[in-house]
Design a protein around this motif. Structure first.
Motif, PDB file in Angstrom:
ATOM      1  N   PHE A   1     -49.978  21.503  40.888  1.00 29.03           N
ATOM      2  CA  PHE A   1     -49.764  21.998  42.247  1.00 29.03           C
ATOM      3  C   PHE A   1     -49.645  23.519  42.286  1.00 29.03           C
ATOM      4  O   PHE A   1     -49.846  24.126  43.346  1.00 29.03           O
ATOM      5  CB  PHE A   1     -48.502  21.365  42.842  1.00 29.03           C
ATOM      6  CG  PHE A   1     -48.720  19.997  43.403  1.00 29.03           C
ATOM      7  CD1 PHE A   1     -49.344  19.822  44.636  1.00 29.03           C
ATOM      8  CD2 PHE A   1     -48.333  18.868  42.696  1.00 29.03           C
ATOM      9  CE1 PHE A   1     -49.546  18.555  45.167  1.00 29.03           C
ATOM     10  CE2 PHE A   1     -48.527  17.593  43.211  1.00 29.03           C
ATOM     11  CZ  PHE A   1     -49.144  17.433  44.436  1.00 29.03           C
TER      12      PHE A   1
ATOM     13  N   HIS B   1     -51.605  25.424  40.485  1.00 36.60           N
ATOM     14  CA  HIS B   1     -52.893  25.943  40.025  1.00 36.60           C
ATOM     15  C   HIS B   1     -53.527  26.809  41.106  1.00 36.60           C
ATOM     16  O   HIS B   1     -53.351  26.576  42.308  1.00 36.60           O
ATOM     17  CB  HIS B   1     -53.824  24.792  39.638  1.00 36.60           C
ATOM     18  CG  HIS B   1     -54.892  25.176  38.682  1.00 36.60           C
ATOM     19  ND1 HIS B   1     -56.057  25.809  39.086  1.00 36.60           N
ATOM     20  CD2 HIS B   1     -54.984  25.025  37.325  1.00 36.60           C
ATOM     21  CE1 HIS B   1     -56.827  26.023  38.032  1.00 36.60           C
ATOM     22  NE2 HIS B   1     -56.191  25.550  36.949  1.00 36.60           N
TER      23      HIS B   1
ATOM     24  N   LYS C   1     -58.096  25.463  44.511  1.00 38.13           N
ATOM     25  CA  LYS C   1     -57.724  24.526  45.568  1.00 38.13           C
ATOM     26  C   LYS C   1     -58.177  23.102  45.264  1.00 38.13           C
ATOM     27  O   LYS C   1     -57.543  22.127  45.689  1.00 38.13           O
ATOM     28  CB  LYS C   1     -58.298  24.984  46.900  1.00 38.13           C
ATOM     29  CG  LYS C   1     -59.819  25.017  46.955  1.00 38.13           C
ATOM     30  CD  LYS C   1     -60.314  25.448  48.318  1.00 38.13           C
ATOM     31  CE  LYS C   1     -61.839  25.424  48.385  1.00 38.13           C
ATOM     32  NZ  LYS C   1     -62.337  25.826  49.718  1.00 38.13           N
TER      33      LYS C   1
ATOM     34  N   ARG D   1     -55.554  21.479  43.168  1.00 36.35           N
ATOM     35  CA  ARG D   1     -54.393  21.110  43.976  1.00 36.35           C
ATOM     36  C   ARG D   1     -54.686  19.891  44.833  1.00 36.35           C
ATOM     37  O   ARG D   1     -53.828  19.004  45.010  1.00 36.35           O
ATOM     38  CB  ARG D   1     -53.966  22.282  44.850  1.00 36.35           C
ATOM     39  CG  ARG D   1     -53.515  23.506  44.062  1.00 36.35           C
ATOM     40  CD  ARG D   1     -52.760  24.468  44.959  1.00 36.35           C
ATOM     41  NE  ARG D   1     -53.581  24.958  46.055  1.00 36.35           N
ATOM     42  CZ  ARG D   1     -54.366  26.035  46.005  1.00 36.35           C
ATOM     43  NH1 ARG D   1     -54.428  26.753  44.889  1.00 36.35           N
ATOM     44  NH2 ARG D   1     -55.085  26.400  47.042  1.00 36.35           N
TER      45      ARG D   1
ATOM     46  N   ALA E   1     -54.673  16.885  42.633  1.00 31.15           N
ATOM     47  CA  ALA E   1     -53.287  16.617  42.246  1.00 31.15           C
ATOM     48  C   ALA E   1     -52.554  15.873  43.360  1.00 31.15           C
ATOM     49  O   ALA E   1     -51.757  14.962  43.093  1.00 31.15           O
ATOM     50  CB  ALA E   1     -52.569  17.921  41.914  1.00 31.15           C
TER      51      ALA E   1
ATOM     52  N   LEU F   1     -41.651  21.673  43.774  1.00 35.27           N
ATOM     53  CA  LEU F   1     -42.783  22.114  44.595  1.00 35.27           C
ATOM     54  C   LEU F   1     -42.335  23.054  45.700  1.00 35.27           C
ATOM     55  O   LEU F   1     -41.146  23.149  46.021  1.00 35.27           O
ATOM     56  CB  LEU F   1     -43.483  20.893  45.197  1.00 35.27           C
ATOM     57  CG  LEU F   1     -43.994  19.831  44.216  1.00 35.27           C
ATOM     58  CD1 LEU F   1     -44.718  18.735  44.971  1.00 35.27           C
ATOM     59  CD2 LEU F   1     -44.892  20.446  43.149  1.00 35.27           C
TER      60      LEU F   1
ATOM     61  N   GLN G   1     -45.830  22.355  50.309  1.00 40.33           N
ATOM     62  CA  GLN G   1     -46.397  21.223  49.576  1.00 40.33           C
ATOM     63  C   GLN G   1     -45.522  19.979  49.722  1.00 40.33           C
ATOM     64  O   GLN G   1     -46.041  18.859  49.835  1.00 40.33           O
ATOM     65  CB  GLN G   1     -46.546  21.602  48.105  1.00 40.33           C
ATOM     66  CG  GLN G   1     -47.581  22.691  47.864  1.00 40.33           C
ATOM     67  CD  GLN G   1     -47.606  23.152  46.416  1.00 40.33           C
ATOM     68  OE1 GLN G   1     -46.597  23.044  45.715  1.00 40.33           O
ATOM     69  NE2 GLN G   1     -48.741  23.679  45.971  1.00 40.33           N
TER      70      GLN G   1
END
Length: 851
Positions: A179, A181, A184, A187, A190, A213, A217
């Protein structure tokens, strides 16, 4: 063109697989796939070259040509599909990592899909752990495309096998890095993997993931979780071991229910242990021992912030637990007690099994404080008790729970019994029989309690136990209760939910070999009795057998009573002899059947033969005819008569004993009722005594407060007295000029008052001055008193007076009678003036003191 026209099919397959021309390699991969799919078994020779040298498949899956690579990965899937577990175990360690690194980043969708299929086969044929352990390090790769492809592969693995088969711990720990990273796509995948995990794990996933997080998120995941909440995913693919279990007749889904219950996901597996000792404030113990409740409240609040973590690192918490236990047991402020209980709950949940060694420190303190009736306090204490129970076993807490179920405080009894219900609902193993008896005995006593909530809680415990062990096993514990209480217990039984299931009834046990051997020569039940032969009778008695068989029938009917009474006769009674008379007439003790059945000569059982117990010993009564005992000697007849007398004695004794038992049972019932009434009275007296003691303590507290207030008042009075003395001393130090000035003012006012009186009146007044001074409280000036005395002496010495003087005296007497009233009024005014002057003097002194 010459190379393209050249035929390479004559080359060995091994050489073509490693050929430099990609088309040759492609055709070799296709031939491999064909051989694998047409193989006769897993041990077919076509698998041997590639299993002996796993590096061949490593080169195949990393082929530089994308078309050949796709066909090569297809051949790997065929090898795993038809090669079985042996192919999987031989190739997995060498092929999985290069397969993922090259196949998951391919531009061809078919190659990606074949790569995922190969990974799924590696898992299906053995276990998922080695494959997942190979894939998780790839998530740290710098190539975003590879990280994205690996995340997709993990999502497919979880979707196909579920978290019951694939351990999610390693995957969940890697999610925060995904998350965070920069890509996109990583993410996004993920998030998809997280949602798939949430379908299987539920809210447990939030504990180990969401705190790491970003808020944005977290919000997005919460929304995604809500969209799939309540879905029940099904396992799509099964391990080979699971398939073999299904082949044995067990359902793949239903057969794994027990295993799933045992393998429930623990949120603690996803949390990192936190060392809380380094975060506890240095002055915590000092503040917790403060006399001010606000300081203690702030101390436990700070501790609660520190211990509110999912997992606590194990350390020595003995001192901290002792301090918290003392706070819970003795602190007068319920707010402090509530937060202290919350701290104990948090530490117990953070340590789990590691908290068991501290159970003895805090458990009884928590139970004792259940006397608090405030809902927030009782809830905090109950949650702490549940957390402590989860770290121990049911047997560890049962003794303390049963002890506090007998507490004199009804609130403690009620809350302790409710806690026992919670324990019974969560345990997975049915308690021991002795423990069940202890609980039922305690609840039976509580069913007669005067408080209705206590009775209801006790009935709920018994209903929950009935749900565990079944109605039949619970019958002995509730049969003595009345219908109302039985109804309460049955009602809770119907609504109770437990995790521990009643044990299944064991199949009927067969006769043990040892028992069968011990039976020896005993005849089986229902088998015909062995009869003595006619020759045997003749040898034993010297009498030929009767054709009618009456003598033999009489002998058979007489034999069982002899043997039966040999086991029941008292020590002084005679027993059967081991070798007397005719064979078969009086059997030896070791030869009689285990269940003797007496029959008459006609073949029907005699009266009383079916009765049981001591009074039902089967003894045949012979008729008075001489033919009934024709086969018995005189000694045997005497012994039979003696046995009959013994039977009659036993019957009469048994009847007397039965009557005595019934009498004792009635007395026992009465005594039980009396004990119950005395217990109720005793409880009532204890409650009255408790109320009286509390009232006395309240009065003593009020008296102590009154004494304290008196002491404070005395101290204040002393202080004020000292202040007054100081002020008086200051007033005494005022200059004398002020006092002389005041005296002059008083003298002038007195002279003015006296000058207003006529001379005659003044003289009369002087004559009566002592009485008026005494009456008005004033003293006349000394000069006036001396002048009056002088005039009186002069007149007395003259001895006579003229008529003029006499008339003048008479007139003066008359005038004095009229002016006497005015003189008294003047003295009253003088007194008023004097009081006013005194007030002025005091005011002046006060002003002087202030200055």
């Amino acid at each position: 063109m010459a190379d393209q026209e050249e035929d390479y099919s004559s080359l060995p397959l091994h050489d073509r697989v490693t050929h430099k021309i990609w088309k040759v390699r492609l055709t070799a991969y296709e031939e491999m796939t064909k051989q694998f799919t047409t193989s006769a078994s897993e041990n077919d020779p076509c698998f041997r070259p590639f299993l002996n040298d796993p590096t061949l498949f490593k080169k195949i899956v990393t082929d530089s040509n994308v078309a050949a690579q796709e066909v090569g990965i297809t051949s790997l899937v065929a090898c795993l599909q038809y090669g079985g577990p042996n192919a999987c175990q031989r190739l997995r360690g060498t092929v999985v990592t290069p397969l993922a690194e090259k196949g998951l980043v391919s531009m061809r969708a078919g190659t990606k899909q074949k790569t995922i299929d190969a990974l799924l086969y590696f898992i299906e044929l053995d276990t998922p752990e080695p494959v997942v352990e190979e894939l998780i390090p790839i998530l740290s790769n710098k190539l975003p495309k590879l990280v994205t492809g690996t995340t997709v592969a993990l999502r497919e693995i979880v979707k196909s096998f579920g978290t019951k088969t694939v351990a999610p711990k390693g995957i969940v720990k890697a999610l925060p890095k995904l998350f965070a990273h920069s890509d996109k796509n990583v993410r996004a995948e993920a998030a998809n993997l997280t949602v798939e995990l949430y379908k299987w794990m539920g809210d447990v996933l939030k504990v180990g993931l969401l705190p790491d997080l970003k808020p944005v998120q977290q919000k997005e995941l919460e929304e995604a979780f809500e969209s799939v909440k309540g879905s029940a995913p099904q396992q799509e693919r099964f391990l080979l071991s699971q398939q073999q279990t299904a082949a044995q007749g067990n359902s793949l889904v239903d057969g794994a229910v027990d295993q799933e219950e045992e393998d429930e996901i623990d949120p603690m597996d996803f949390a990192e242990a936190v060392d809380i000792f380094g975060k506890i404030p240095g002055d915590f113990y000092e503040r917790l021992g403060s006399v001010k409740w606000k300081d203690r409240k702030e101390a436990v609040d700070d501790l609660f912030k520190v211990v509110s973590v999912p997992k606590v690192a194990d350390s020595d918490f003995s001192e901290l637990m002792r301090v918290l236990a003392k706070c819970i047991a003795k602190d007068a402020n319920v707010a402090v007690v509530t937060v202290a209980a919350n701290c104990v709950e948090a530490i117990a949940k953070g340590l789990r099994a590691g908290f068991a060694k501290y159970k003895t420190i805090v458990f009884t303190s928590l139970l004792e404080r259940l006397k608090e009736k405030k809902l927030s306090v009782s809830e905090a204490l109950g949650a702490a008790l549940s957390a402590v129970f989860e770290s121990t076993t049911f047997s560890d807490v049962l003794e303390d729970v049963l002890e506090y179920m007998k507490h004199k405080n009804p609130q403690v009894k009620q809350e302790t019994t409710i806690f026992l219900v919670r324990c019974l609902r969560t345990i997975k193993i049915v308690p021991k029989t002795a423990e069940i008896k202890q609980m039922c005995d305690a609840c039976t006593a509580l069913l007669a309690d005067t408080a209705k909530p206590v009775r209801s809680a006790a009935a709920e415990v018994m209903g929950t136990i009935m749900k565990m062990i079944g109605e039949r096993a619970m019958t002995p514990y509730i049969e003595s209760q009345d219908d109302i209480r039985k109804g309460m217990i049955k009602e809770y039984f119907e609504t109770a939910t437990v995790r521990a299931k009643p044990e299944k009834a064991a199949p009927p046990a067969t006769l043990a070999p040892k028992a069968a051997a011990g039976a020896g020569a005993r005849a089986p039940a229902g088998a015909p009795r062995p009869r003595a032969s006619a020759a045997g009778l003749k040898r034993a008695t010297g009498t030929p057998p009767s054709s009618s068989g009456r003598s033999s029938a009489a002998a058979e009917s007489a034999a069982p009573p002899t043997l039966s009474h040999s086991r029941l006769a008292p020590p002084g009674a005679r027993t059967s002899r081991s070798g007397v008379g005719s064979a078969g007439v009086l059997r030896k003790k070791d030869d009689h059947p285990s269940s003797p059945r007496t029959t008459s000569a006609s073949g029907t059982p005699p009266r009383g033969a079916t009765s049981r117990g001591l009074t039902g010993v089967s003894l045949s009564t012979s008729t008075s005819s001489s033919s009934s005992h024709s086969g018995l000697s005189a000694a045997e007849k005497a012994e039979l008569a003696e046995l009959r007398r013994a039977r009659e004695e036993w019957v009469s004794t048994a009847a007397a004993l039965n009557q005595q038992v019934e009498t004792l049972q009635g007395d026992n019932l009465k005594l039980s009722q009396t004990i119950a009434e005395l217990q109720l009275n005793n409880k009532q007296l204890i409650e009255d005594h408790t109320r009286d003691v509390l009232a006395v303590k309240a009065k003593e507290t009020q008296l102590a407060r009154a004494r304290s207030e008196v002491d404070n008042a005395r101290a204040k009075i002393g202080k004020l007295q000292r202040d007054l003395d100081a002020k008086a001393a200051a007033a005494a130090a005022v200059p004398s000029s002020t006092g002389s000035r005041v005296d002059e003012i008083v003298a002038r006012d007195l002279n003015d008052g006296i000058s207003n009186v006529s001379p005659v009146t003044r003289n009369k007044s002087e004559m009566f001055l002592p009485e008026e001074e005494k009456e008005n409280g004033f003293a006349a000036p000394a000069a006036s008193r001396s002048a009056g005395a002088h005039v009186h002496r002069s007149s007395s010495r003259a001895g006579s007076f003229s008529p003029v003087s006499s008339s003048t005296a008479e007139s003066s007497d008359i005038g004095s009678g009229a002016g006497n009233a005015g003189s008294v009024e003047s003295w009253r005014r003088a007194a008023e003036v004097t009081s006013q002057l005194k007030a002025r003097i005091e005011a002046m002194k006060a002003r002087q003191i202030k200055r």
